[in-house]
Design a protein around this motif. Structure first.
Motif, PDB file in Angstrom:
ATOM      1  N   ILE A   1       0.586  -1.316  -0.554  1.00  0.00           N
ATOM      2  CA  ILE A   1      -0.337   0.115  -0.136  1.00  0.00           C
ATOM      3  C   ILE A   1       1.186   1.078   0.084  1.00  0.00           C
ATOM      4  N   ASN A   2       0.772   2.344  -0.747  1.00  0.00           N
ATOM      5  CA  ASN A   2       1.205   3.714  -0.737  1.00  0.00           C
ATOM      6  C   ASN A   2       0.156   4.914  -0.155  1.00  0.00           C
ATOM      7  N   THR A   3       1.089   5.863   0.757  1.00  0.00           N
ATOM      8  CA  THR A   3      -0.111   7.205   1.309  1.00  0.00           C
ATOM      9  C   THR A   3       0.294   7.667  -0.149  1.00  0.00           C
ATOM     10  N   HIS A   4      -0.311   9.031  -0.408  1.00  0.00           N
ATOM     11  CA  HIS A   4       0.097  10.244  -1.448  1.00  0.00           C
ATOM     12  C   HIS A   4      -1.161  11.322  -0.850  1.00  0.00           C
ATOM     13  N   PRO A   5      -0.561  12.388  -0.858  1.00  0.00           N
ATOM     14  CA  PRO A   5      -0.902  13.627  -0.543  1.00  0.00           C
ATOM     15  C   PRO A   5      -1.751  14.361  -1.495  1.00  0.00           C
ATOM     16  N   ALA A   6      -3.109  13.553  -1.731  1.00  0.00           N
ATOM     17  CA  ALA A   6      -3.857  14.328  -2.822  1.00  0.00           C
ATOM     18  C   ALA A   6      -5.335  13.453  -2.965  1.00  0.00           C
TER      19      ALA A   6
ATOM     20  N   THR B   1      -7.767  19.344  -2.095  1.00  0.00           N
ATOM     21  CA  THR B   1      -6.980  17.787  -2.182  1.00  0.00           C
ATOM     22  C   THR B   1      -7.163  17.353  -1.096  1.00  0.00           C
ATOM     23  N   GLY B   2      -6.564  16.365  -0.789  1.00  0.00           N
ATOM     24  CA  GLY B   2      -6.535  15.560   0.037  1.00  0.00           C
ATOM     25  C   GLY B   2      -6.092  14.572   0.257  1.00  0.00           C
ATOM     26  N   ALA B   3      -5.873  13.453   0.943  1.00  0.00           N
ATOM     27  CA  ALA B   3      -4.784  12.054   1.036  1.00  0.00           C
ATOM     28  C   ALA B   3      -5.633  11.489   0.327  1.00  0.00           C
ATOM     29  N   SER B   4      -5.190  10.662   0.560  1.00  0.00           N
ATOM     30  CA  SER B   4      -5.706   8.935  -0.025  1.00  0.00           C
ATOM     31  C   SER B   4      -4.280   7.923   0.454  1.00  0.00           C
ATOM     32  N   ILE B   5      -5.387   6.420   0.766  1.00  0.00           N
ATOM     33  CA  ILE B   5      -4.075   5.520   0.684  1.00  0.00           C
ATOM     34  C   ILE B   5      -4.496   4.297  -0.198  1.00  0.00           C
ATOM     35  N   ILE B   6      -3.920   3.699  -1.138  1.00  0.00           N
ATOM     36  CA  ILE B   6      -4.517   3.131  -2.075  1.00  0.00           C
ATOM     37  C   ILE B   6      -3.658   1.876  -2.478  1.00  0.00           C
ATOM     38  N   VAL B   7      -3.577   0.979  -2.608  1.00  0.00           N
ATOM     39  CA  VAL B   7      -2.914  -0.498  -3.111  1.00  0.00           C
ATOM     40  C   VAL B   7      -1.973  -0.027  -4.357  1.00  0.00           C
TER      41      VAL B   7
ATOM     42  N   GLU C   1       0.931  -1.266 -11.166  1.00  0.00           N
ATOM     43  CA  GLU C   1       2.268  -1.015 -11.970  1.00  0.00           C
ATOM     44  C   GLU C   1       1.688   0.298 -11.962  1.00  0.00           C
ATOM     45  N   GLY C   2       0.891   1.070 -12.477  1.00  0.00           N
ATOM     46  CA  GLY C   2       1.309   2.504 -12.962  1.00  0.00           C
ATOM     47  C   GLY C   2       1.721   3.572 -11.895  1.00  0.00           C
ATOM     48  N   VAL C   3       1.363   4.740 -11.619  1.00  0.00           N
ATOM     49  CA  VAL C   3       1.639   5.914 -10.956  1.00  0.00           C
ATOM     50  C   VAL C   3       0.330   6.398 -10.005  1.00  0.00           C
ATOM     51  N   ASP C   4       0.443   6.154  -8.963  1.00  0.00           N
ATOM     52  CA  ASP C   4      -0.565   6.202  -7.797  1.00  0.00           C
ATOM     53  C   ASP C   4      -1.765   6.059  -8.434  1.00  0.00           C
ATOM     54  N   SER C   5      -2.345   5.161  -9.326  1.00  0.00           N
ATOM     55  CA  SER C   5      -3.277   4.795 -10.712  1.00  0.00           C
ATOM     56  C   SER C   5      -3.913   2.787  -9.112  1.00  0.00           C
ATOM     57  N   GLY C   6      -4.208   2.353  -8.438  1.00  0.00           N
ATOM     58  CA  GLY C   6      -3.950   1.429  -7.246  1.00  0.00           C
ATOM     59  C   GLY C   6      -5.756   1.676  -7.033  1.00  0.00           C
ATOM     60  N   PRO C   7      -6.315   0.399  -6.624  1.00  0.00           N
ATOM     61  CA  PRO C   7      -6.845   0.860  -5.907  1.00  0.00           C
ATOM     62  C   PRO C   7      -7.243   1.659  -4.998  1.00  0.00           C
ATOM     63  N   ILE C   8      -7.683   2.253  -4.625  1.00  0.00           N
ATOM     64  CA  ILE C   8      -8.518   3.346  -3.364  1.00  0.00           C
ATOM     65  C   ILE C   8      -8.648   1.992  -2.520  1.00  0.00           C
ATOM     66  N   ILE C   9      -7.732   2.781  -0.742  1.00  0.00           N
ATOM     67  CA  ILE C   9      -8.518   1.636  -0.094  1.00  0.00           C
ATOM     68  C   ILE C   9      -9.139   2.538   1.147  1.00  0.00           C
ATOM     69  N   ALA C  10      -8.730   4.121   1.291  1.00  0.00           N
ATOM     70  CA  ALA C  10      -9.185   5.360   1.690  1.00  0.00           C
ATOM     71  C   ALA C  10      -8.634   6.578   1.727  1.00  0.00           C
ATOM     72  N   GLN C  11      -9.294   7.198   1.877  1.00  0.00           N
ATOM     73  CA  GLN C  11      -9.018   9.037   1.054  1.00  0.00           C
ATOM     74  C   GLN C  11     -10.396   9.919   2.147  1.00  0.00           C
TER      75      GLN C  11
ATOM     76  N   ILE D   1      -2.932   4.643   9.607  1.00  0.00           N
ATOM     77  CA  ILE D   1      -3.008   3.623  10.976  1.00  0.00           C
ATOM     78  C   ILE D   1      -3.636   2.966  11.151  1.00  0.00           C
ATOM     79  N   ASP D   2      -5.255   3.821  10.009  1.00  0.00           N
ATOM     80  CA  ASP D   2      -6.813   3.310  10.538  1.00  0.00           C
ATOM     81  C   ASP D   2      -6.525   1.333   9.488  1.00  0.00           C
ATOM     82  N   VAL D   3      -6.233   2.563   8.062  1.00  0.00           N
ATOM     83  CA  VAL D   3      -5.970   1.437   6.734  1.00  0.00           C
ATOM     84  C   VAL D   3      -4.745   0.197   7.642  1.00  0.00           C
ATOM     85  N   VAL D   4      -3.870   0.210   8.170  1.00  0.00           N
ATOM     86  CA  VAL D   4      -2.956  -0.592   8.706  1.00  0.00           C
ATOM     87  C   VAL D   4      -3.783  -1.947  10.320  1.00  0.00           C
ATOM     88  N   ARG D   5      -4.703  -0.755  10.272  1.00  0.00           N
ATOM     89  CA  ARG D   5      -5.249  -1.329  11.501  1.00  0.00           C
ATOM     90  C   ARG D   5      -6.530  -3.157  11.131  1.00  0.00           C
TER      91      ARG D   5
END
Length: 188
Positions: free
Chosen positions: A105-110, A132-138, A141-151, A178-182
């Motif tokens: 998973i990846n954190t992203h500041p948008a 804008t926002g914050a996102s956590i994604i799976v 192979e793309g650039v910040d293109s994986g499924p969104i888990i939380a935002q 932290i919520d996503v890892v939990r």
């Protein structure tokens, strides 16, 4: 107990928040290792919390795939259930992503899919966005293109610059991470 490896490139503020959360005996995940693609300040957080760390410097390898092979070898030592990219400023090779998918998973500041890439905050400001926002994604192979888990949305305020906006996004990113890892830990 979910085992987590965290990969970083910089100061590691999200890493520090995750380490603090994981130090609570009631938190259902443990950080087993911290890796970086260069020497960076975030490795000091791992040291302070007594977490093993490793560095796989990108410039030492002729190709991104060779770098990815060594990174995978280091990760395999720790056998993490989940890999968190938290400020790692390198694209992972497709072979590495395929090997661990969907456990990266990846954190992203948008607020993805808005403003992907390494300058999400700057790009939001340049576009004149009002939020804008914050996102956590799976990771895929793309650039910040994986499924969104939380935002979550974060407003862009009058007078915001890249630093002030990013500083307001970071606490949201940390809380979401932290919520996503939990959630991953309690779902497994």
């Amino acid at each position: 107990m979910l085992s987590v490896a965290v990969l970083i490139s910089g100061g590691g503020s999200n890493l520090r928040a995750l380490l603090e959360a994981a130090s609570d005996p009631g938190f259902p995940a443990r950080i087993v290792a911290v890796g970086a693609d260069r020497e960076c300040g975030g490795l000091r957080h791992a040291e302070r919390f007594g977490i093993p760390s490793f560095t796989v410097p990108y410039p030492r390898f002729a190709t991104r795939d060779q770098w990815g092979d060594e990174l995978a070898a280091q990760l395999d030592v720790w056998q993490p259930d989940l890999i968190v990219l938290s400020g790692l400023m390198r694209l992972l090779p497709t072979g590495l992503v395929a090997r661990y998918a969907p456990r990266i998973i990846n954190t992203h500041p948008a607020y993805l899919p808005e403003f992907p890439g390494p300058h999400g905050v700057r790009d939001a400001l340049a576009a004149g966005a009002t939020q804008t926002g914050a996102s956590i994604i799976v990771v895929d192979e793309g650039v910040d293109s994986g499924p969104i888990i939380a935002q979550e949305r974060v407003p862009v305020l009058p007078g915001d610059d890249e630093h002030t906006l990013h500083e307001r996004i970071k606490p949201v990113e940390r809380r979401l991470l932290i919520d996503v890892v939990r959630r991953y830990a309690t779902a497994s």
